[in-house]
Design an enzyme around this catalytic site. Structure first.
Site, PDB file in Angstrom:
ATOM      1  N   HIS A 440       1.065  -1.381  -0.031  1.00 55.67           N
ATOM      2  CA  HIS A 440       0.015   0.004   0.145  1.00 55.67           C
ATOM      3  C   HIS A 440       1.257   1.320   0.000  1.00 55.67           C
ATOM      4  CE1 HIS A 440      -3.800  -1.870   0.579  1.00 55.67           C
ATOM      5  NE2 HIS A 440      -3.233  -2.757   1.306  1.00 55.67           N
ATOM      6  N   ASP A 646       3.636   9.555  -0.781  1.00 54.89           N
ATOM      7  CA  ASP A 646       2.397   8.676  -0.285  1.00 54.89           C
ATOM      8  C   ASP A 646       2.043   7.710  -1.633  1.00 54.89           C
ATOM      9  OD1 ASP A 646       0.281   8.133   1.076  1.00 54.89           O
ATOM     10  OD2 ASP A 646      -0.834  10.142   1.135  1.00 54.89           O
TER      11      ASP A 646
HETATM   12  P1  ADQ Z   1      -2.829   5.910   4.710  1.00 52.86           P
HETATM   13  O1  ADQ Z   1      -1.518   6.361   4.670  1.00 52.86           O
HETATM   14  O2  ADQ Z   1      -3.589   5.827   5.795  1.00 52.86           O
HETATM   15  O3  ADQ Z   1      -2.993   4.574   3.801  1.00 52.86           O
HETATM   16  P2  ADQ Z   1      -4.790   7.589   2.699  1.00 52.86           P
HETATM   17  O4  ADQ Z   1      -4.897   6.678   1.483  1.00 52.86           O
HETATM   18  O5  ADQ Z   1      -4.941   9.055   2.442  1.00 52.86           O
HETATM   19  O6  ADQ Z   1      -3.563   7.063   3.852  1.00 52.86           O
HETATM   20  O7  ADQ Z   1      -6.051   7.020   3.765  1.00 52.86           O
HETATM   21  C1  ADQ Z   1      -6.463   7.711   4.610  1.00 52.86           C
HETATM   22  C2  ADQ Z   1      -7.967   7.242   5.077  1.00 52.86           C
HETATM   23  O8  ADQ Z   1      -8.063   7.781   6.451  1.00 52.86           O
HETATM   24  C3  ADQ Z   1      -8.901   7.937   4.125  1.00 52.86           C
HETATM   25  O9  ADQ Z   1      -9.863   6.972   3.774  1.00 52.86           O
HETATM   26  C4  ADQ Z   1      -9.524   9.017   4.972  1.00 52.86           C
HETATM   27  O10 ADQ Z   1     -10.731   9.276   4.764  1.00 52.86           O
HETATM   28  C5  ADQ Z   1      -9.268   8.673   6.363  1.00 52.86           C
HETATM   29  N1  ADQ Z   1      -9.018   9.613   7.310  1.00 52.86           N
HETATM   30  C6  ADQ Z   1      -7.950  10.588   7.336  1.00 52.86           C
HETATM   31  N2  ADQ Z   1      -8.102  11.530   8.127  1.00 52.86           N
HETATM   32  C7  ADQ Z   1      -9.335  11.244   8.889  1.00 52.86           C
HETATM   33  C8  ADQ Z   1      -9.925  11.872   9.893  1.00 52.86           C
HETATM   34  N3  ADQ Z   1      -9.592  12.806  10.699  1.00 52.86           N
HETATM   35  N4  ADQ Z   1     -11.014  11.285  10.061  1.00 52.86           N
HETATM   36  C9  ADQ Z   1     -11.703  10.271   9.775  1.00 52.86           C
HETATM   37  N5  ADQ Z   1     -11.098   9.536   8.568  1.00 52.86           N
HETATM   38  C10 ADQ Z   1      -9.843  10.046   8.219  1.00 52.86           C
HETATM   39  C11 ADQ Z   1      -1.983   3.729   3.293  1.00 52.86           C
HETATM   40  C12 ADQ Z   1      -1.315   4.362   2.194  1.00 52.86           C
HETATM   41  C13 ADQ Z   1      -1.734   5.214   1.251  1.00 52.86           C
HETATM   42  C14 ADQ Z   1      -2.818   4.498   0.454  1.00 52.86           C
HETATM   43  C15 ADQ Z   1      -3.653   3.614   1.319  1.00 52.86           C
HETATM   44  C16 ADQ Z   1      -4.652   2.694   0.593  1.00 52.86           C
HETATM   45  O11 ADQ Z   1      -0.078   5.196   3.124  1.00 52.86           O
HETATM   46  O12 ADQ Z   1      -0.869   6.021   0.427  1.00 52.86           O
HETATM   47  O13 ADQ Z   1      -3.617   5.134  -0.543  1.00 52.86           O
HETATM   48  O14 ADQ Z   1      -3.025   2.969   2.381  1.00 52.86           O
HETATM   49  O15 ADQ Z   1      -3.837   1.737  -0.408  1.00 52.86           O
END
Ligand code: ADQ
Length: 744
Positions: A440, A646
């Protein structure tokens, strides 16, 4: 329950099909030492004498051994996993296969076994078994590797044989051998109205259970490692299995025919219904989607896997799958970790972490070494041999847990950087089914990856997966470049060869479930969000949503917002930034520093530019529900998604999905997010360049409606084309297509 069993076991004709070792006989160090005792013989004779009841011993033992143990023809015998049966006193083979290859294999194994005290080879007609029950534990791993080399070589050349794993025994046998022969045979001889009760403990008995009809019953005799089964009932062990047979014997004795209450309760119990089918797919990730203890809930992980859960739920249901991972509970090192299965959709198999695993494996090697390394933050990478050793050890713990639930042929889908060595660990234990990894996070080039002292070992282990999936073609290229430069592996398009094994390496960009960000919200929620946006007055809203992590570039983003107010004073009082950060990894010092740094910048920008009626930056340090986030996304004029690096970044896709197509906002996206590879119609920005990002913000805020609509239309098409569901399906389809068949 008793009524069901009494009516079944009193049915005529009835046949009991039972395995021997591990079912009616306890395991002994050698097969010769495990032989029927007088108590068992008396019980079997008594059962065989009951009118209308047949007892069929269905064993993996050589037919000559069964003949010696059970000369009495009242018992029917099926030997060597269904390749021999005794009918009217004479033994008949059920398959035709030249025995020479297996004899030559047995000779090679015997030669090898001579160098390993405690190892023993047992020869049969079309099979040979390698027993290691008597070997010291420390010597088993090396032995397993040496044996596997010989066995793999044999299986590659003899496709009519297969490998099966039993209780501390590896067996190579004719692939056509099936204990289910006993079911067909009993039916043929006893007539279509016969009802069958089958008892067995090991994997070979699954063929027996699977061949039963709905009016029959299978009873699993539990011994060592719990596993999935076709049997609908279970007993606790050999003693209970014998007590169960005594119950049948009793129930069929003439004197008790009329009195139900006089029949002692059988020690048999139903199994949990959803474990009644073998697991064909095991998803393995460090953390499970749904956490059991509320104090350890990490809202981001929970929300983040929301899409994953929705994507995997139907797939796991269809394939009788399970999702395995850490359940969130930590036990002291001196305690044994607990295991369990939470029934639900999807079913979750959890286990506990030891305190030292949390410290050295999770916070240590995973999050202080691999996370910064894979995100190209070399100066943050911690190199520590203790945490590396823990990383290797915890893979063994994951493999122990996985082996509770899978057969060696099941498909394993492994997630993320926490489990890069998992294919190697499982292959060393004889797992033969397809194993895929989806990463991921990003993958860096060789200059960064080679910082890791164990880079070659990690890469070599990753190349034992059948398929490794990444979010982008850029990460695929980096990975193949690492394999070529650090291991000398040969890479073709989408494939890397290493030590004779071919690994498919492909891009599978992950998506979201767009419709879940488009649902009409509850009125109460609308009111709550309106309160928040009303407090912004007529100012435009710029929104950042992230886990609080240094890779997300939150300080850089806040500084650029301050710079916007400096470079373009006309925006003062007319634009506000809401930054929502959810707490993350708060036990790691870098994350504590990150929080202090973010709060410091918010204070400075607000102090420098704020006015009584206008606060430039609102910083909310908490998690929000998906419905809340959707509303906020929709209210925001700019989705400010600017990570320094990311893997993908789902917030970018969520923001696009939640927009009003008639009046959409603008996605300002870092060119270093994996999402930028697909979302070319976002306004791309360099988060390291403060002035550039401030200018891009200004452009986003001024973008005319027509351009916003055109860009949004194309971005929405991308978001709707690759969803969480299509991502999961295409990964699994590729895994089943690209995996070599091993020895069947
Ligand atoms: P993450 O690093 O966690 O995931 P991301 O893809 O942005 O990053 O996902 C974050 C998730 O958390 C989103 O669904 C978002 O809605 C939720 N989120 C963020 N802040 C929040 C808040 N304050 N309250 C509630 N929800 C919140 C890892 C990798 C990423 C990759 C994903 C999936 O680092 O690059 O996209 O896995 O593969």
């Amino acid at each position: 329950m008793i009524g069901h069993w009494v009516s079944l076991v009193r049915h005529t004709p009835l046949a009991i099909l039972t395995d021997l070792d591990g079912t009616l006989l306890p395991f002994a160090p050698t097969p010769e030492e495990a032989r029927p005792d007088p108590g068992l013989m008396t019980l079997l004779r008594s059962l065989a004498s009951r009118p209308g009841l047949r007892v069929v011993i269905v064993s993996g033992r050589p037919h000559t051994t069964l003949e010696r143990y059970f000369p009495d023809e009242a018992l029917w015998l099926v030997a060597e996993h269904g390749t021999w049966y005794r009918a009217e006193g004479a033994w008949q083979p059920t398959i035709e296969l030249a025995p020479e290859p297996i004899h030559r294999l047995a000779e090679r194994l015997e030669e090898m076994a001579r160098a390993h005290p405690g190892a023993r080879v047992e020869r049969k007609s079309w099979s040979c078994a390698l027993h290691y029950r008597r070997m010291p534990h420390h010597a088993r791993a090396a032995f397993g590797v040496e044996a596997s080399v010989i066995l793999e070589d044999f299986l590659a050349r003899h496709p009519s044989f297969e490998r099966i794993e039993g209780e501390q025994v590896i067996e190579i046998r004719a692939a056509a051998a099936r204990k289910s022969f006993a079911v067909t045979w009993a039916r043929q001889r006893l007539g279509a109205d016969v009802r069958l009760v089958a008892l067995g403990d090991d994997l070979t008995d699954e063929h027996l259970f699977a061949a039963l009809s709905p009016t029959d019953e299978g009873v699993l005799v539990r011994g060592g490692v719990p596993r999935r089964t076709h049997a609908r009932w279970e007993v606790g062990g050999v003693a209970d299995a014998r007590a169960f047979l005594a119950f049948i014997d009793d129930a069929r004795s003439e004197g008790k025919r009329m009195s139900l209450s006089a029949v002692p309760l059988a020690p048999v119990r139903p199994r949990v219904p959803s474990l009644a089918a073998p697991s064909s797919l095991l998803v393995v990730s460090n953390r499970l989607p749904d956490l059991r203890s509320s104090e350890s809930v990490d809202p981001v992980r929970r929300v983040n896997v929301g899409g994953l859960v929705s994507a995997l739920e139907p797939i796991l249901a269809e394939r009788h799958g399970l999702w395995l991972g850490w359940g969130g509970r930590v036990v002291p090192d001196c305690d044994e970790p607990g295991y369990g299965v939470d029934e639900g959709s999807p079913p979750l198999a959890w286990f506990d972490y030891r305190q030292s695993w949390l410290r050295d494996y999770y916070s240590g090697f995973c999050n202080a070494t691999l996370w910064p390394l894979l995100h190209s933050f070399p100066s943050r990478v911690v190199i520590d041999e203790t945490t590396w050793r823990s990383y290797v050890d915890v893979h063994e713990a994951f493999a122990d847990a996985a082996q509770r639930y899978v057969t060696p042929h099941d498909t394993l889908w492994v997630h993320d950087y926490h489990l890069l060595l998992f294919a190697r660990t499982m292959r060393a234990r004889g797992h033969r089914g397809p194993i895929g990894l989806f990463l991921h996070v990003p993958f860096p080039g060789p200059d960064i990856f080679s910082i890791l002292p164990w880079a070659r070992e990690v890469l070599g282990a990753m190349l034992e997966f059948d398929l490794v999936g990444f979010h982008t073609h850029g990460y695929v290229a980096n990975f193949t470049a690492c394999a070529a430069s650090l291991l000398g592996s040969v890479a073709g398009p989408h494939v890397v060869e290493h030590s004779g094994h071919f690994t498919s390496v492909e891009a599978f960009p992950i998506g979201i479930l767009p419709e879940s960000f488009q649902e009409a919200p509850e009125p109460a929620l609308v009111a709550e969000i309106q309160d928040l946006t009303r407090s912004l007055g007529s100012t435009r809203l710029v929104l950042g949503v992230d886990r609080l992590d240094y890779t997300k570039g939150i300080p850089e983003r806040l500084l650029a917002f301050g710079r916007l107010l400096e470079l373009y004073p006309e925006w003062r009082g007319r634009v506000s930034l809401i930054q929502i950060s959810v707490p993350s990894r708060a036990d790691i010092p870098e994350y504590v520093e990150q929080r202090a740094s973010v709060e410091g910048i918010v204070g400075r920008v607000n102090g420098q530019f704020g006015e009584p009626h206008w606060v430039p930056i609102r910083y909310l340090y908490r998690g929000y529900s998906r419905a809340h986030l959707s509303r906020l996304y929709r209210a925001a004029h700019v989705g400010y998604v600017t990570p320094l690096r990311d893997g993908m970044n789902l917030v970018a896709k969520e923001y696009v999905a939640a927009q009003d197509p008639d009046d959409p906002g603008v996605l300002l996206l870092s060119e270093f997010a994996g999402a930028a590879a697909e979302m070319k119609d976002a306004l791309l920005t360099n988060p390291y360049y403060t002035d550039g990002m401030a200018r891009d913000l200004d452009r986003a805020l001024r973008m005319p409606l027509e351009e916003r609509r055109a860009r949004h239309g194309r971005l929405l098409a991308v978001t709707e084309r690759t969803t969480a569901l299509s991502w999961a399906e295409s990964f699994l389809a590729a895994l089943s297509e690209r995996s070599p068949r091993r020895g069947t």
